[in-house]
Design an enzyme around this catalytic site. Structure first.
Site, PDB file in Angstrom:
ATOM      1  N   ARG A 192       0.819  -1.224   0.000  1.00 43.97           N
ATOM      2  CA  ARG A 192       0.000   0.000   0.000  1.00 43.97           C
ATOM      3  C   ARG A 192       0.856   1.280   0.000  1.00 43.97           C
ATOM      4  O   ARG A 192       0.476   2.301   0.588  1.00 43.97           O
ATOM      5  CB  ARG A 192      -0.951   0.033   1.206  1.00 43.97           C
ATOM      6  CG  ARG A 192      -1.940  -1.103   1.244  1.00 43.97           C
ATOM      7  CD  ARG A 192      -3.029  -0.939   0.199  1.00 43.97           C
ATOM      8  NE  ARG A 192      -4.019  -1.978   0.296  1.00 43.97           N
ATOM      9  CZ  ARG A 192      -4.004  -3.127  -0.401  1.00 43.97           C
ATOM     10  NH1 ARG A 192      -3.036  -3.378  -1.274  1.00 43.97           N
ATOM     11  NH2 ARG A 192      -4.967  -4.011  -0.263  1.00 43.97           N
ATOM     12  N   SER A 223     -11.805  -1.893   2.296  1.00 48.01           N
ATOM     13  CA  SER A 223     -11.113  -2.045   3.587  1.00 48.01           C
ATOM     14  C   SER A 223     -10.767  -0.672   4.145  1.00 48.01           C
ATOM     15  O   SER A 223     -10.148   0.137   3.458  1.00 48.01           O
ATOM     16  CB  SER A 223      -9.818  -2.832   3.415  1.00 48.01           C
ATOM     17  OG  SER A 223     -10.108  -4.056   2.805  1.00 48.01           O
ATOM     18  N   GLU A 228      -6.488   2.909   5.629  1.00 47.54           N
ATOM     19  CA  GLU A 228      -6.129   2.722   4.221  1.00 47.54           C
ATOM     20  C   GLU A 228      -6.816   3.788   3.360  1.00 47.54           C
ATOM     21  O   GLU A 228      -6.287   4.225   2.350  1.00 47.54           O
ATOM     22  CB  GLU A 228      -6.567   1.320   3.768  1.00 47.54           C
ATOM     23  CG  GLU A 228      -6.191   1.045   2.339  1.00 47.54           C
ATOM     24  CD  GLU A 228      -6.425  -0.389   1.908  1.00 47.54           C
ATOM     25  OE1 GLU A 228      -6.221  -1.305   2.701  1.00 47.54           O
ATOM     26  OE2 GLU A 228      -6.807  -0.570   0.747  1.00 47.54           O
TER      27      GLU A 228
HETATM   28  C1  LIG Z   1     -16.659  -2.291  -2.311  1.00 44.82           C
HETATM   29  C2  LIG Z   1     -15.190  -1.970  -2.451  1.00 44.82           C
HETATM   30  C3  LIG Z   1     -14.264  -2.999  -2.585  1.00 44.82           C
HETATM   31  C4  LIG Z   1     -12.905  -2.724  -2.697  1.00 44.82           C
HETATM   32  N1  LIG Z   1     -12.021  -3.765  -2.814  1.00 44.82           N
HETATM   33  C5  LIG Z   1     -10.703  -3.518  -2.894  1.00 44.82           C
HETATM   34  C6  LIG Z   1      -9.762  -4.582  -2.995  1.00 44.82           C
HETATM   35  O1  LIG Z   1     -10.121  -5.751  -3.057  1.00 44.82           O
HETATM   36  N2  LIG Z   1      -8.445  -4.277  -3.038  1.00 44.82           N
HETATM   37  C7  LIG Z   1      -8.004  -2.987  -3.014  1.00 44.82           C
HETATM   38  O2  LIG Z   1      -6.771  -2.774  -3.074  1.00 44.82           O
HETATM   39  N3  LIG Z   1      -8.861  -1.948  -2.927  1.00 44.82           N
HETATM   40  C8  LIG Z   1     -10.196  -2.177  -2.870  1.00 44.82           C
HETATM   41  N4  LIG Z   1     -11.076  -1.130  -2.768  1.00 44.82           N
HETATM   42  C9  LIG Z   1     -10.565   0.245  -2.663  1.00 44.82           C
HETATM   43  C10 LIG Z   1     -10.494   1.023  -4.011  1.00 44.82           C
HETATM   44  O3  LIG Z   1     -11.425   0.545  -4.942  1.00 44.82           O
HETATM   45  C11 LIG Z   1      -9.087   0.988  -4.612  1.00 44.82           C
HETATM   46  O4  LIG Z   1      -8.149   1.570  -3.736  1.00 44.82           O
HETATM   47  C12 LIG Z   1      -9.001   1.718  -5.963  1.00 44.82           C
HETATM   48  O5  LIG Z   1      -7.701   1.600  -6.495  1.00 44.82           O
HETATM   49  C13 LIG Z   1      -9.316   3.207  -5.849  1.00 44.82           C
HETATM   50  O6  LIG Z   1      -9.495   3.691  -7.169  1.00 44.82           O
HETATM   51  P1  LIG Z   1     -10.274   5.042  -7.455  1.00 44.82           P
HETATM   52  O7  LIG Z   1     -10.163   5.341  -8.915  1.00 44.82           O
HETATM   53  O8  LIG Z   1     -11.630   4.964  -6.927  1.00 44.82           O
HETATM   54  O9  LIG Z   1      -9.365   6.067  -6.635  1.00 44.82           O
HETATM   55  P2  LIG Z   1      -9.801   7.288  -5.675  1.00 44.82           P
HETATM   56  O10 LIG Z   1     -10.455   6.732  -4.474  1.00 44.82           O
HETATM   57  O11 LIG Z   1     -10.557   8.298  -6.462  1.00 44.82           O
HETATM   58  O12 LIG Z   1      -8.380   7.865  -5.283  1.00 44.82           O
HETATM   59  C14 LIG Z   1      -7.501   7.132  -4.464  1.00 44.82           C
HETATM   60  C15 LIG Z   1      -6.163   7.886  -4.331  1.00 44.82           C
HETATM   61  O13 LIG Z   1      -5.493   7.901  -5.585  1.00 44.82           O
HETATM   62  C16 LIG Z   1      -5.189   9.243  -5.971  1.00 44.82           C
HETATM   63  N5  LIG Z   1      -5.281   9.284  -7.435  1.00 44.82           N
HETATM   64  C17 LIG Z   1      -6.339   8.866  -8.192  1.00 44.82           C
HETATM   65  N6  LIG Z   1      -6.013   8.965  -9.496  1.00 44.82           N
HETATM   66  C18 LIG Z   1      -4.755   9.486  -9.560  1.00 44.82           C
HETATM   67  C19 LIG Z   1      -3.877   9.811 -10.623  1.00 44.82           C
HETATM   68  N7  LIG Z   1      -4.214   9.633 -11.892  1.00 44.82           N
HETATM   69  N8  LIG Z   1      -2.641  10.326 -10.330  1.00 44.82           N
HETATM   70  C20 LIG Z   1      -2.268  10.494  -9.030  1.00 44.82           C
HETATM   71  N9  LIG Z   1      -3.072  10.205  -7.984  1.00 44.82           N
HETATM   72  C21 LIG Z   1      -4.292   9.699  -8.238  1.00 44.82           C
HETATM   73  C22 LIG Z   1      -6.204  10.105  -5.250  1.00 44.82           C
HETATM   74  O14 LIG Z   1      -5.734  11.425  -5.100  1.00 44.82           O
HETATM   75  C23 LIG Z   1      -6.299   9.355  -3.927  1.00 44.82           C
HETATM   76  O15 LIG Z   1      -5.207   9.692  -3.117  1.00 44.82           O
HETATM   77  C24 LIG Z   1     -12.449  -1.377  -2.682  1.00 44.82           C
HETATM   78  C25 LIG Z   1     -13.392  -0.335  -2.568  1.00 44.82           C
HETATM   79  C26 LIG Z   1     -14.744  -0.630  -2.458  1.00 44.82           C
HETATM   80  C27 LIG Z   1     -15.729   0.498  -2.340  1.00 44.82           C
END
Ligand SMILES: Cc1cc2nc3c(=O)[nH]c(=O)nc-3n(C[C@H](O)[C@H](O)[C@H](O)COP(=O)(O)OP(=O)(O)OC[C@H]3O[C@@H](n4cnc5c(N)ncnc54)[C@H](O)[C@@H]3O)c2cc1C
Length: 341
Positions: free
Chosen positions: A170, A240, A337
């Protein structure tokens, strides 16, 4: 204030752009659909000394209910391509705003594999790298070849190979340096599919079938996730909520002597990573624990859920309570996280 550039919206409710469904209004909000427009809007933020924040699908965020006085940029640059085919593996590129599931479907369509265990996670490609997405025994960094983006110190393009990204659990350079905005990721994928069934629940699912094909693995993950995780379209959460703590082996043996069944994973030498989900579910019995509009998910307490209309403060207080329960019992400070804005 310098002239507001075309496409910037004002006073946009952020609760509509994250899966936890909290958050006040962003003073400025922009959906970046090209690299040029991204650079333009980042320059606008710098010239006007505005704080800015990049979001993907908002699935790992906990956004404050107070209005955000700066600029929120939603990453929507899309596109994917098979860049090259080598003997054993191939390189596929994807822009940061692509959904990770769409990338997996594209990879499968081109008879490539490797990232399929990361199926059904509601995030974008750029954030997958930032968060070092992980599930069912696979972490995205195992497949990252290089990462491109914009360094907002000088608005120049950067290209980092996997080693430059400094990946860990992470963690990586993008987590630590918020001035590096990812626009495109190159993945090194396998030409020949070999299922990765090391993870316990997948192993159990395929007890009778040792060599499933990739579509069967996708189906299995869909079913396993459906059985144990909330549907993010229906129930507010960010997956998580806490990271798995990494502690010394001695401390682990001392604290968890009464729980010999607790799984432990090797971390760096002398350290182990303990599954905080096991601690919350099996030792502290926190599954489905609820206070008002906030609670832990009924099937696993590592996921904090918004039962409807919970505010940032309510979720934050609830999480603090869990942190305190863990600290009082085990003297371990658990870290979040989710990314807080
Ligand atoms: C139901 C559910 C299940 C999930 N299961 C998992 C799992 O199994 N494993 C897991 O690891 N995660 C899981 N997640 C968490 C999440 O989906 C992941 O962390 C995912 O990668 C976040 O992507 P996002 O586009 O929504 O990012 P966001 O939540 O929009 O952003 C996350 C971070 O990334 C940064 N960011 C986003 N895009 C960029 C970019 N282009 N350049 C620089 N920084 C950027 C943002 O500023 C922020 O700090 C889950 C979430 C939910 C709701």
């Amino acid at each position: 204030m310098k002239k507001i550039i075309t496409g910037i919206k004002q006073n946009i409710k952020l609760s509509n752009f994250n899966t936890f469904r909290t958050g006040g209004k962003a003073r400025f909000f922009y959906e970046a659909k090209s690299e040029d427009s991204l650079v333009k809007v980042l320059k606008f933020a710098k010239e006007n000394k505005l704080k800015f924040f990049i979001i993907g699908n908002g699935s790992n965020l906990l956004i404050n209910d107070e209005d955000f006085p700066g600029l929120v940029i939603r990453m929507l640059i899309k596109g994917k391509k098979v860049e090259s085919k080598r003997e054993k593996n191939s390189v596929v590129s994807a822009f940061a705003g692509e959904s990770f599931d769409n990338l997996i479907l594209f990879v499968i369509k081109h008879n490539l594999s490797g990232i399929e265990n990361l199926w059904n996670i509601p995030g974008t490609v750029g954030a997958a790298v930032v968060q070092n997405l992980g599930a069912y025994g696979v972490e995205v960094d195992d497949f990252v070849e290089s990462v491109e983006g914009v360094d907002i110190n000088n608005f120049k393009k950067f290209v980092f190979n996997r080693k430059d990204c400094d990946f860990a659990y992470r963690d990586n350079i993008f987590k630590r340096n918020k001035k590096l905005i990812i626009t495109k990721v190159f993945f090194k994928l396998n030409n020949n599919f070999s299922p990765n069934l090391k993870y316990e629940s997948l192993k159990r699912y395929f007890l009778d079938k040792k060599t499933p094909d990739i579509k069967e693995v996708i189906k299995a993950i869909t079913e396993i996730r459906k059985a144990g995780l909330p549907d993010w379209r229906v129930i507010g959460s960010a997956g998580s909520f806490f990271k798995n703590p990494v502690i010394t082996k001695e401390k682990c043996n001392e604290l968890f002597a009464d729980y010999p069944n607790m799984p432990k994973y090797e971390a760096k030498p002398g350290y182990v990573k303990i599954p905080i989900g096991f601690v919350l579910d099996k030792i502290l019995g926190l599954k489905g624990y609820r206070e008002g509009k906030v609670g832990t998910f009924e099937k696993q307490s590592l996921i904090i859920v918004n039962h409807g209309g919970a505010t940032y403060s309510e979720i934050d207080s609830f999480a603090k309570k869990i942190e305190k329960i863990v600290f009082n019992k085990f003297k371990i400070k658990i870290e979040r996280e989710v990314v807080e804005i």
